[in-house]
Scaffold this motif. Structure first.
Motif, PDB file in Angstrom:
ATOM      1  N   LYS A   1      31.269 -27.291  35.518  1.00 42.28           N
ATOM      2  CA  LYS A   1      31.188 -26.058  34.733  1.00 42.28           C
ATOM      3  C   LYS A   1      29.722 -25.670  34.480  1.00 42.28           C
ATOM      4  N   ALA A   2      28.867 -26.682  34.264  1.00 42.33           N
ATOM      5  CA  ALA A   2      27.443 -26.404  34.068  1.00 42.33           C
ATOM      6  C   ALA A   2      26.842 -25.749  35.308  1.00 42.33           C
ATOM      7  N   THR A   3      27.228 -26.257  36.476  1.00 41.06           N
ATOM      8  CA  THR A   3      26.738 -25.684  37.732  1.00 41.06           C
ATOM      9  C   THR A   3      27.174 -24.234  37.883  1.00 41.06           C
ATOM     10  N   GLU A   4      28.427 -23.958  37.489  1.00 41.86           N
ATOM     11  CA  GLU A   4      28.945 -22.596  37.595  1.00 41.86           C
ATOM     12  C   GLU A   4      28.273 -21.670  36.589  1.00 41.86           C
ATOM     13  N   LYS A   5      28.153 -22.109  35.340  1.00 43.05           N
ATOM     14  CA  LYS A   5      27.595 -21.253  34.297  1.00 43.05           C
ATOM     15  C   LYS A   5      26.137 -20.892  34.568  1.00 43.05           C
ATOM     16  N   LEU A   6      25.390 -21.836  35.129  1.00 44.53           N
ATOM     17  CA  LEU A   6      23.978 -21.583  35.410  1.00 44.53           C
ATOM     18  C   LEU A   6      23.762 -21.013  36.802  1.00 44.53           C
ATOM     19  N   GLU A   7      24.870 -20.809  37.543  1.00 48.41           N
ATOM     20  CA  GLU A   7      24.829 -20.199  38.876  1.00 48.41           C
ATOM     21  C   GLU A   7      23.858 -20.933  39.794  1.00 48.41           C
ATOM     22  N   ILE A   8      24.035 -22.250  39.860  1.00 42.77           N
ATOM     23  CA  ILE A   8      23.152 -23.081  40.675  1.00 42.77           C
ATOM     24  C   ILE A   8      23.579 -23.006  42.140  1.00 42.77           C
ATOM     25  N   GLU A   9      22.658 -22.622  42.994  1.00 46.33           N
ATOM     26  CA  GLU A   9      22.922 -22.602  44.432  1.00 46.33           C
ATOM     27  C   GLU A   9      22.762 -24.010  45.004  1.00 46.33           C
ATOM     28  N   LYS A  10      23.432 -24.255  46.112  1.00 45.01           N
ATOM     29  CA  LYS A  10      23.424 -25.585  46.728  1.00 45.01           C
ATOM     30  C   LYS A  10      22.003 -26.077  47.006  1.00 45.01           C
ATOM     31  N   ASP A  11      21.130 -25.201  47.469  1.00 42.99           N
ATOM     32  CA  ASP A  11      19.761 -25.605  47.821  1.00 42.99           C
ATOM     33  C   ASP A  11      18.924 -25.934  46.590  1.00 42.99           C
ATOM     34  N   ASN A  12      19.396 -25.563  45.411  1.00 36.63           N
ATOM     35  CA  ASN A  12      18.650 -25.829  44.170  1.00 36.63           C
ATOM     36  C   ASN A  12      19.225 -26.985  43.372  1.00 36.63           C
ATOM     37  N   LEU A  13      20.095 -27.758  44.013  1.00 37.51           N
ATOM     38  CA  LEU A  13      20.746 -28.880  43.324  1.00 37.51           C
ATOM     39  C   LEU A  13      20.263 -30.200  43.919  1.00 37.51           C
ATOM     40  N   PHE A  14      19.791 -31.090  43.044  1.00 40.70           N
ATOM     41  CA  PHE A  14      19.349 -32.426  43.458  1.00 40.70           C
ATOM     42  C   PHE A  14      20.157 -33.440  42.664  1.00 40.70           C
ATOM     43  N   ALA A  15      20.927 -34.282  43.357  1.00 38.65           N
ATOM     44  CA  ALA A  15      21.807 -35.238  42.687  1.00 38.65           C
ATOM     45  C   ALA A  15      21.527 -36.653  43.184  1.00 38.65           C
TER      46      ALA A  15
ATOM     47  N   MET B   1      11.957 -23.200  45.954  1.00 48.81           N
ATOM     48  CA  MET B   1      11.446 -22.459  47.105  1.00 48.81           C
ATOM     49  C   MET B   1      12.347 -21.289  47.464  1.00 48.81           C
ATOM     50  N   PHE B   2      13.575 -21.311  46.921  1.00 48.96           N
ATOM     51  CA  PHE B   2      14.557 -20.294  47.302  1.00 48.96           C
ATOM     52  C   PHE B   2      14.825 -19.295  46.179  1.00 48.96           C
ATOM     53  N   GLY B   3      14.145 -19.470  45.040  1.00 54.72           N
ATOM     54  CA  GLY B   3      14.405 -18.626  43.889  1.00 54.72           C
ATOM     55  C   GLY B   3      15.599 -19.129  43.111  1.00 54.72           C
ATOM     56  N   GLY B   4      15.746 -18.713  41.873  1.00 59.80           N
ATOM     57  CA  GLY B   4      16.873 -19.131  41.055  1.00 59.80           C
ATOM     58  C   GLY B   4      16.593 -20.403  40.276  1.00 59.80           C
ATOM     59  N   ARG B   5      17.540 -20.781  39.465  1.00 58.44           N
ATOM     60  CA  ARG B   5      17.407 -21.946  38.606  1.00 58.44           C
ATOM     61  C   ARG B   5      17.722 -23.222  39.382  1.00 58.44           C
ATOM     62  N   LYS B   6      17.030 -24.321  39.040  1.00 64.43           N
ATOM     63  CA  LYS B   6      17.272 -25.613  39.663  1.00 64.43           C
ATOM     64  C   LYS B   6      18.040 -26.528  38.697  1.00 64.43           C
ATOM     65  N   MET B   7      18.742 -27.481  39.277  1.00 64.87           N
ATOM     66  CA  MET B   7      19.461 -28.465  38.474  1.00 64.87           C
ATOM     67  C   MET B   7      19.331 -29.844  39.103  1.00 64.87           C
ATOM     68  N   VAL B   8      19.198 -30.849  38.221  1.00 69.17           N
ATOM     69  CA  VAL B   8      19.189 -32.245  38.633  1.00 69.17           C
ATOM     70  C   VAL B   8      20.364 -32.945  37.960  1.00 69.17           C
ATOM     71  N   ILE B   9      21.157 -33.673  38.737  1.00 68.41           N
ATOM     72  CA  ILE B   9      22.288 -34.421  38.181  1.00 68.41           C
ATOM     73  C   ILE B   9      22.056 -35.909  38.430  1.00 68.41           C
ATOM     74  N   ILE B  10      22.045 -36.679  37.342  1.00 68.17           N
ATOM     75  CA  ILE B  10      21.923 -38.141  37.417  1.00 68.17           C
ATOM     76  C   ILE B  10      23.259 -38.720  36.980  1.00 68.17           C
TER      77      ILE B  10
ATOM     78  N   VAL C   1      22.987 -35.389  32.857  1.00 66.87           N
ATOM     79  CA  VAL C   1      23.154 -36.837  32.970  1.00 66.87           C
ATOM     80  C   VAL C   1      24.610 -37.166  32.651  1.00 66.87           C
ATOM     81  N   THR C   2      25.295 -37.868  33.549  1.00 65.88           N
ATOM     82  CA  THR C   2      26.678 -38.249  33.290  1.00 65.88           C
ATOM     83  C   THR C   2      26.767 -39.766  33.137  1.00 65.88           C
ATOM     84  N   ALA C   3      27.698 -40.204  32.293  1.00 67.39           N
ATOM     85  CA  ALA C   3      27.848 -41.635  32.016  1.00 67.39           C
ATOM     86  C   ALA C   3      29.261 -41.925  31.555  1.00 67.39           C
ATOM     87  N   GLY C   4      29.627 -43.198  31.588  1.00 67.35           N
ATOM     88  CA  GLY C   4      30.893 -43.632  31.012  1.00 67.35           C
ATOM     89  C   GLY C   4      30.748 -43.787  29.510  1.00 67.35           C
TER      90      GLY C   4
END
Length: 329
Positions: A34-48, A70-79, A105-108
């Motif tokens: 949902k975070a990825t959708e709400k922030l409209e993160i493109e595939k090239d701007n996602l680092f997991a 490099m492609f414009g837009g917001r970036k996201m990092v998922i750990i 950041v995701t965790a149990g």
């Protein structure tokens, strides 16, 4: 900051980082998506990356997180699968003055007061959002919302609702998948009845799950282990059974403390009533703590989850049987 899901929905674009954690892995994954959708993160701007790679790829993580896209837009990092041992690196990343990405950041299940939760809960630039398994109240609300509001179902009969709340709730993703299935199944008549639920949630799996959970807390050793054998033979995930045990004991705790029995499917009501007479509040609380430890063992020790679950279940069923004998004297 400590967040609820409503805070997440309205504030994800206002914050540097969010820790999404808890025993409901399905809800953790759902909120991450949902975070990825709400922030409209493109595939090239996602680092997991997984937490196992954190130290090995620390330089790449900081380089990716602290450089503009490099492609414009917001970036996201998922750990993913983070723990308290990762708190130092994650804290440095979130506080970094050059941070250009939203950090998820995701965790149990994480202990209160641990390094990871403490940073996110006490921070002004980050937030912590727990994902606990649905109890009877929240599960009932979710079912009504998904079926009535979203799928246009006009009626859910009381028996069908009781059956669903008895068999769902351990994992939000599995719950939603089942609700989508039942919505399609009854789309022509717009009414969910018990026989519809039984057909969509297979009788054998449901019966074996009932036998396992309710036989265990009632102290029926042979029935407990036979049901567990069948479930594991059918490749039911041991982690899921641990979560269902957690829900079951929380439901039992509520009944013992408040003195009010939940609305149950008639096939399991007698065993649940037996369990209420057997277990005390302190004994149930001790089991819930042990279940958290068991889940941690399964994740961290490398021992086969099936063996750990079998050992735990046998010991617990034997304990319940002994307590039942003592209560009758």
């Amino acid at each position: 900051m400590k967040w609820k899901e409503t805070d997440f929905n309205g504030g994800i674009d206002q914050i540097r980082a969010v820790l999404i954690y808890g025993p409901d892995a399905g809800q953790v994954d759902e909120l991450c998506d949902k975070a990825t959708e709400k922030l409209e993160i493109e595939k090239d701007n996602l680092f997991a990356l997984d937490s196992d790679e954190l130290r090995e790829k620390q330089d790449a993580l900081f380089a990716e997180s602290c450089s503009p896209s490099m492609f414009g837009g917001r970036k996201m990092v998922i750990i993913s699968n983070a723990g308290d041992s990762d708190a130092s690196i994650i804290t440095d990343l979130v506080k970094h003055s050059g941070l250009c990405a939203t950090v998820i950041v995701t965790a149990g299940d994480l202990r209160a007061g641990g390094g990871l939760r403490s940073f996110f809960e006490n921070s002004d630039i980050a937030a912590a959002l727990p994902c606990y398994t649905d109890d009877a109240r929240t599960l009932s609300a979710l079912i009504r919302r998904e079926l009535s509001a979203e799928a246009g179902i006009d009626q859910i009969t009381p028996d069908a609702m009781a059956y669903m709340t008895s068999h769902l709730g351990g994992d939000r993703g599995i719950t939603r998948s089942f609700l989508n299935k039942i919505a399609l199944y009854v789309s022509d008549k717009k009414i969910v009845e018990l026989e519809d639920v039984e057909k969509c949630l297979p009788d054998t799996a449901a019966a074996n799950t009932d036998d396992f959970l309710y036989s265990l807390t009632a102290g029926h050793i042979q029935q407990t282990m036979t049901a567990l054998d069948r479930l594991l033979y059918d490749n039911v995930d041991p982690n899921m059974l641990v979560r269902m045990l957690n829900i079951h004991f929380k439901r039992l705790l509520t009944a013992v403390v408040e003195g009010q029995l939940p609305r149950l499917f008639w096939k399991v009501a007698e065993k649940f009533n037996q369990a209420v007479k057997i277990w005390s509040e302190n004994e149930i609380v001790a089991v819930l703590q042990r279940l958290n430890e068991l889940e941690q063992q399964i994740r961290t020790t490398g021992m086969p989850a099936e063996i750990l679950l079998r050992d735990f279940s046998l010991k617990l069923a034997m304990k319940a049987a002994k307590m039942a004998v003592r209560r009758r004297k």
